[in-house]
Design a protein around this motif. Structure first.
Motif, PDB file in Angstrom:
ATOM      1  N   ASP A 261      25.716  55.066  58.093  1.00 16.11           N
ATOM      2  CA  ASP A 261      25.953  56.129  57.057  1.00 16.11           C
ATOM      3  C   ASP A 261      26.520  57.338  58.134  1.00 16.11           C
ATOM      4  O   ASP A 261      25.425  57.976  58.771  1.00 16.11           O
ATOM      5  N   THR A 262      27.636  57.779  58.153  1.00 20.96           N
ATOM      6  CA  THR A 262      28.138  58.660  58.898  1.00 20.96           C
ATOM      7  C   THR A 262      27.788  60.160  58.475  1.00 20.96           C
ATOM      8  O   THR A 262      28.032  61.154  59.062  1.00 20.96           O
ATOM      9  N   ASN A 263      27.148  60.031  57.091  1.00 19.91           N
ATOM     10  CA  ASN A 263      26.865  61.274  56.349  1.00 19.91           C
ATOM     11  C   ASN A 263      25.566  61.545  56.417  1.00 19.91           C
ATOM     12  O   ASN A 263      24.723  62.366  55.640  1.00 19.91           O
ATOM     13  N   SER A 264      24.690  60.868  57.380  1.00 21.41           N
ATOM     14  CA  SER A 264      23.347  61.036  57.545  1.00 21.41           C
ATOM     15  C   SER A 264      22.824  62.652  57.839  1.00 21.41           C
ATOM     16  O   SER A 264      23.757  63.203  58.706  1.00 21.41           O
ATOM     17  N   GLN A 265      21.774  62.757  57.398  1.00 23.01           N
ATOM     18  CA  GLN A 265      21.271  64.250  57.565  1.00 23.01           C
ATOM     19  C   GLN A 265      21.350  64.490  59.226  1.00 23.01           C
ATOM     20  O   GLN A 265      21.510  65.697  59.773  1.00 23.01           O
ATOM     21  N   SER A 266      20.582  63.608  59.976  1.00 20.76           N
ATOM     22  CA  SER A 266      20.177  63.636  61.471  1.00 20.76           C
ATOM     23  C   SER A 266      21.616  63.882  62.171  1.00 20.76           C
ATOM     24  O   SER A 266      21.696  64.714  62.950  1.00 20.76           O
ATOM     25  N   PHE A 267      22.776  62.806  61.766  1.00 18.40           N
ATOM     26  CA  PHE A 267      23.992  63.254  62.468  1.00 18.40           C
ATOM     27  C   PHE A 267      24.565  64.394  62.227  1.00 18.40           C
ATOM     28  O   PHE A 267      25.030  65.150  63.304  1.00 18.40           O
ATOM     29  N   ASN A 268      24.677  64.846  61.040  1.00 21.63           N
ATOM     30  CA  ASN A 268      25.030  66.285  60.727  1.00 21.63           C
ATOM     31  C   ASN A 268      24.479  67.312  61.465  1.00 21.63           C
ATOM     32  O   ASN A 268      25.254  68.155  61.879  1.00 21.63           O
ATOM     33  N   MET A 269      23.214  67.320  61.434  1.00 21.16           N
ATOM     34  CA  MET A 269      22.612  68.374  62.357  1.00 21.16           C
ATOM     35  C   MET A 269      22.857  68.255  63.823  1.00 21.16           C
ATOM     36  O   MET A 269      22.813  69.458  64.165  1.00 21.16           O
TER      37      MET A 269
END
Length: 349
Positions: A326-334
């Motif tokens: 999931d490339t929309n994960s919160q950890s990645f976006n942060m």
């Protein structure tokens, strides 16, 4: 700001080429003018052969072998990859060594070292060079961005460690792309870097799709196998998976086994049904294009970089070991926001 980029020579390595292109796109987006120093530092192939023989003897005696520095064959110039490099990446004139005169010649305001395995001795005959020892007396901003040591253990000699521990002090900031890099630099160079993502992750599948928009898409299902270090066991596993899910396989490699242009390589991720890879950047492009991917971790190429990468994403795994991220994960976006902010802050200070 005019920024010189120091990276590994743009050889026949898709990930190495695209991380440099992506970093330039990020710097341009931040309002800067990047140019990659097109260095083709060479040394005799005979050195590599002699050291390889010594390593074989050391292994036979049960002793730890030396880190081998691979002989560099020069930047990719053949049309297959060379066309993308020269048409898409801003380059200096080719130089056979890093030299301080480049600062004045290209009116550079800063040097960014990164990314890929730029701080790994295996790929640099003189590791001090990519810690910018040639700028020792120059008053210019030095930044290490998402650099990688490429290994989960320390590969520097005692003398290299001593020299680099002094050189790194001249950097205004350093970030690394894997957690092991944070630990290794802290332990051996007494330097505490930030953790940031690989430059290829700053862009989206849409950004990369534009690079291959002239390549016709295929709707026929297939498994794209991108392998850096193939073996009979690996090929046997891939064929077994293909038989189980009743899907044809397309095998491709890098280095001397390159047979795709950069746009064709990207199109493989765009069009594939699933991907099997032992490559760090192969994993990145699989998840960016939303493809289920089966990852083979290559211990020699460093396990931490994949573990760090995958920690940013939630995923689901099917019965055959294919993971969908999931490339929309919160950890990645942060992490993405933090990484862009770090680079921007370093360049504005």
């Amino acid at each position: 700001m005019r920024i010189g980029v120091v990276t590994l020579p743009l050889h026949y390595n898709y990930g190495g080429i695209l991380q440099n292109w992506a970093l330039q796109q990020v710097l341009i987006g931040l309002g800067h003018q990047p140019i990659t120093i097109d260095a083709y530092v060479r040394y005799p192939y005979s050195h590599y052969c002699v050291k390889k023989c010594i390593n074989s003897l050391l292994k036979a005696l049960g002793r730890r072998s030396e880190t081998l520095v691979k002989p560099y064959k020069g930047r990719a110039t053949k049309q297959l990859l060379g066309e993308f490099i020269t048409s898409r990446i801003q380059l200096t004139a080719p130089v056979n060594k890093y030299d301080a005169h480049l600062i004045n010649k290209y009116k550079l305001d800063a040097i960014v070292v990164g990314s890929d395995q730029i701080w790994r001795p295996k790929y640099n005959e003189r590791i001090e060079t990519v810690y910018l020892d040639f700028l020792r007396d120059k008053n210019i901003k030095r930044i290490g961005f998402s650099v990688s040591l490429g290994s989960d253990f320390w590969e520097y000699s005692e003398n290299e460690t001593l020299n680099c521990s002094e050189l790194i002090k001249a950097f205004s900031g350093v970030s690394v792309r894997e957690k092991s890099g944070v630990e290794l630099l802290a332990k051996h160079l007494n330097y505490y870097p930030e953790l940031t993502i690989d430059p290829t992750l700053f862009l989206t599948a849409g950004d990369y799709a534009k690079l291959c928009q002239n390549i016709p898409a295929t709707s026929d299902p297939f498994i794209f196998v991108y392998c850096l270090d193939s073996s009979e066991a690996f090929i046997r596993d891939c064929n077994g998976i293909g038989e189980k899910i009743k899907m044809p396989i397309r095998f491709f490699g890098a280095d001397d086994n390159c047979s795709l242009s950069v746009p064709q390589w990207i199109a493989m991720f765009r069009d594939a049904s699933t991907v099997i890879t032992d490559s760090y950047h192969g994993t990145i492009f699989s998840l960016l294009f939303g493809k289920p991917v089966k990852i083979y971790i290559n211990e020699d190429r460093g396990k931490s970089r994949l573990e760090t990468l995958l920690s940013y994403f939630d995923c689901i795994e099917d019965d055959h070991g294919f993971k969908k991220f999931d490339t929309n994960s919160q950890s990645f976006n942060m992490m993405k926001k933090r990484s862009v902010g770090y680079l921007q802050a370093q360049l504005s200070e």
